[in-house]
Design an enzyme around this catalytic site. Structure first.
Site, short mmCIF file in Angstrom:
data_model
loop_
_atom_site.label_atom_id
_atom_site.label_comp_id
_atom_site.label_asym_id
_atom_site.label_seq_id
_atom_site.Cartn_x
_atom_site.Cartn_y
_atom_site.Cartn_z
N HIS A 297 5.61 -9.47 10.96
CA HIS A 297 6.42 -9.29 9.76
C HIS A 297 7.90 -9.44 10.11
CE1 HIS A 297 3.13 -7.60 7.37
NE2 HIS A 297 2.85 -6.79 8.36
N TYR B 255 10.13 0.51 8.99
CA TYR B 255 8.78 0.04 9.31
C TYR B 255 8.14 0.94 10.36
CZ TYR B 255 4.96 -3.18 10.17
OH TYR B 255 3.71 -3.73 10.28
N ASP C 143 -3.33 -8.21 5.51
CA ASP C 143 -2.05 -8.93 5.37
C ASP C 143 -1.94 -10.04 6.41
OD1 ASP C 143 -1.97 -6.65 7.06
OD2 ASP C 143 0.21 -6.59 7.04
N GLU D 117 -5.99 -6.64 9.87
CA GLU D 117 -5.65 -6.06 8.57
C GLU D 117 -5.44 -7.23 7.59
OE1 GLU D 117 -2.60 -3.04 8.70
OE2 GLU D 117 -2.99 -2.45 6.61
N HIS E 144 -4.72 -9.05 15.01
CA HIS E 144 -4.93 -7.84 14.20
C HIS E 144 -5.54 -8.32 12.89
CE1 HIS E 144 -4.15 -4.16 12.10
NE2 HIS E 144 -2.93 -4.43 11.67
N HIS F 133 0.82 -1.22 0.00
CA HIS F 133 0.00 0.00 0.00
C HIS F 133 0.86 1.28 0.00
CE1 HIS F 133 0.33 0.12 4.39
NE2 HIS F 133 -0.57 -0.78 4.61
N ASP G 53 2.07 -6.19 14.53
CA ASP G 53 2.89 -5.29 13.71
C ASP G 53 4.08 -4.69 14.48
OD1 ASP G 53 1.60 -5.49 11.26
OD2 ASP G 53 0.21 -3.87 11.70
N HIS H 71 -1.66 -1.67 15.39
CA HIS H 71 -1.64 -0.60 14.42
C HIS H 71 -3.03 -0.09 14.05
CE1 HIS H 71 -1.41 -0.38 9.73
NE2 HIS H 71 -1.23 0.82 10.20
FE1 FEO Z 1 -1.30 -3.49 10.30
FE2 FEO Z 1 0.84 -5.87 9.05
O1 FEO Z 1 -0.84 -5.05 9.36
#
Ligand code: FEO
Length: 404
Positions: A227, A196, A86, A84, A82, A28, A168, A149
């Site tokens: 991640h 990041y 991903d 999101e 979370h 994104h 995250d 996040h």
């Molecule tokens: Fe806020 Fe890696 O998603």
């Protein structure tokens, strides 16, 4: 490209079952030059618990890992730290394969999941800070981390193996064959960790600071983010870095970020950078069209002062300067001294447009912009050098000046 990565044991009965994405370069708009990973973890206690999933296209890889580990035993719980996409993009596919699993998440996660997935018939167990989930030989603990996040976010802590699943936080967009911090190039990992933080989390520094304090109650042997690599050897390093980043502690560094049409604004930028250097501070000259928003935001994080320069194009600032200021306005960097400069041909132009824009942002300027018509003359360049010297002197008073 698909990797042949297998599940990897973290410690005890916990395995990494995620996906290493070597090819992603645009997340994104975040420029992921070193790829990324979507980390998911499996705890095989009396109850089988999956922590997070992976981005939707890689659901098959996650399910392959689960088949390899579980050999037909169904999941009892799926903890969603979370939602999101991903991390939660594969949840529908996982629920199809493990329909009896109970989804453990915050109320907010449940609400958001129902917008992205058809959750009818799914069983939820909503949790909040202080709640525990008995899975056999340990009880997982939960800590809500709103805005780290998203509003839904939480950490999960395993007190038996002393692993913090931090979603995250502490993550990096970094693809690697090693899964741990002591198996990869440390310099690269730290570059990606700060990038990041700057691009994803800078806006939420205050919330992260509060969460770090709360998480301080946990004894941690391993931090397993969503991640990048898993921290096991350099935990104190990354915690110390986060301590600096959440406070936006600047170094004696001045960014001179500019665009140019016919070299006039570039000449001004070079003169400002010369002044910074003469004062004894570090100057970084960044041409906005070549440097990329992701890398510039990273440089902004620990800068003490920033000079933004643009010539006038159609009564406005140059388009990439507009994009950068928009991006930085969203990230809300704090505590920077700001200078505006640029050349123009006639009337109101880029410096006024930049000043108007920054009035609504966290980047406040207290000095008059340096504005020249057509080409800077000798006296005007001397004013640029002098303005740079002033920025350099301010930067030298940064809290981290002594540490460089
Ligand atoms: Fe806020 Fe890696 O998603």
């Amino acid at each position: 490209m698909k990797t042949a990565a297998r599940s990897v044991r973290l410690t005890g009965d916990i395995h990494w079952v995620g996906y290493v994405d070597w090819t992603v370069r645009d997340f994104h708009s975040y420029h992921t030059v070193r790829g990324s990973t979507y980390n998911a973890y499996l705890i095989e206690d009396k109850k089988k618990v999956l922590i997070d999933t992976v981005k939707a296209p890689y659901a098959g890889d996650l399910l392959g890992h689960l088949r390899e580990r579980l050999k037909g035993v169904p999941l009892d719980y799926i903890v969603m730290n979370h939602v999101e996409p991903d991390h939660a993009g594969s949840i529908s596919r996982v629920m199809e394969s493990h329909p009896g699993a109970v989804l453990v998440c915050t109320e907010k996660s449940r609400d958001i999941l129902s917008r992205y997935h058809n959750t009818a018939g799914w069983r939820f167990h909503t949790v909040g800070t202080g709640d525990r989930l008995d899975i056999g030989n340990r009880s997982l603990q939960f800590l809500q981390t709103p805005m780290v996040h998203w509003p839904d976010s939480m950490f999960t802590y395993d007190p038996r193996e002393r692993v913090l699943f931090s979603m995250d936080a502490f993550g990096q967009h970094y693809a690697s064959s090693g899964r741990f911090d002591d198996e990869v190039n440390r310099v690269e990992v730290m570059q990606e960790a700060v990038k990041y933080y700057a691009n994803i989390l800078m806006l939420y520094g205050r919330q992260i600071k509060r969460v770090l304090k709360q998480a301080g109650d946990f004894s941690i042997d391993m931090i397993a983010p969503s991640h990048g690599i898993i921290w096991r050897r350099h935990i104190s390093d990354i915690l110390e870095k986060y301590g600096r980043w959440v406070d936006s502690r600047p170094r004696p560094k001045v960014l001179v970020i500019y665009d140019s049409m016919w070299e006039s604004t570039r000449i001004m930028a070079q003169a400002i950078a010369r002044g910074v250097t003469e004062a004894g501070a570090e100057a970084k000259l960044l041409w906005v069209r070549a440097s990329g928003l992701t890398d510039i935001a990273t440089e902004v994080l620990d800068s003490a002062a920033i000079a933004f320069g643009s010539p006038t194009l159609n009564k406005e600032m140059m388009p990439m300067m507009g994009a950068l200021l928009t991006y930085l306005k969203g990230l809300e960097p704090r505590g920077k001294e700001v200078l505006l400069f640029g050349s123009t041909g006639w009337g109101r132009g880029a410096t006024e447009a930049m000043a108007d824009f920054l009035r609504k942002s966290s980047l406040k300027t207290t000095t008059e912009p340096l504005k020249v018509f057509w080409r800077p003359g000798e006296g005007e360049l001397e004013r640029c050098v002098s303005a740079g010297r002033r920025l350099g002197e301010i930067a030298l008073k940064a809290p981290e000046a002594k540490q460089g």
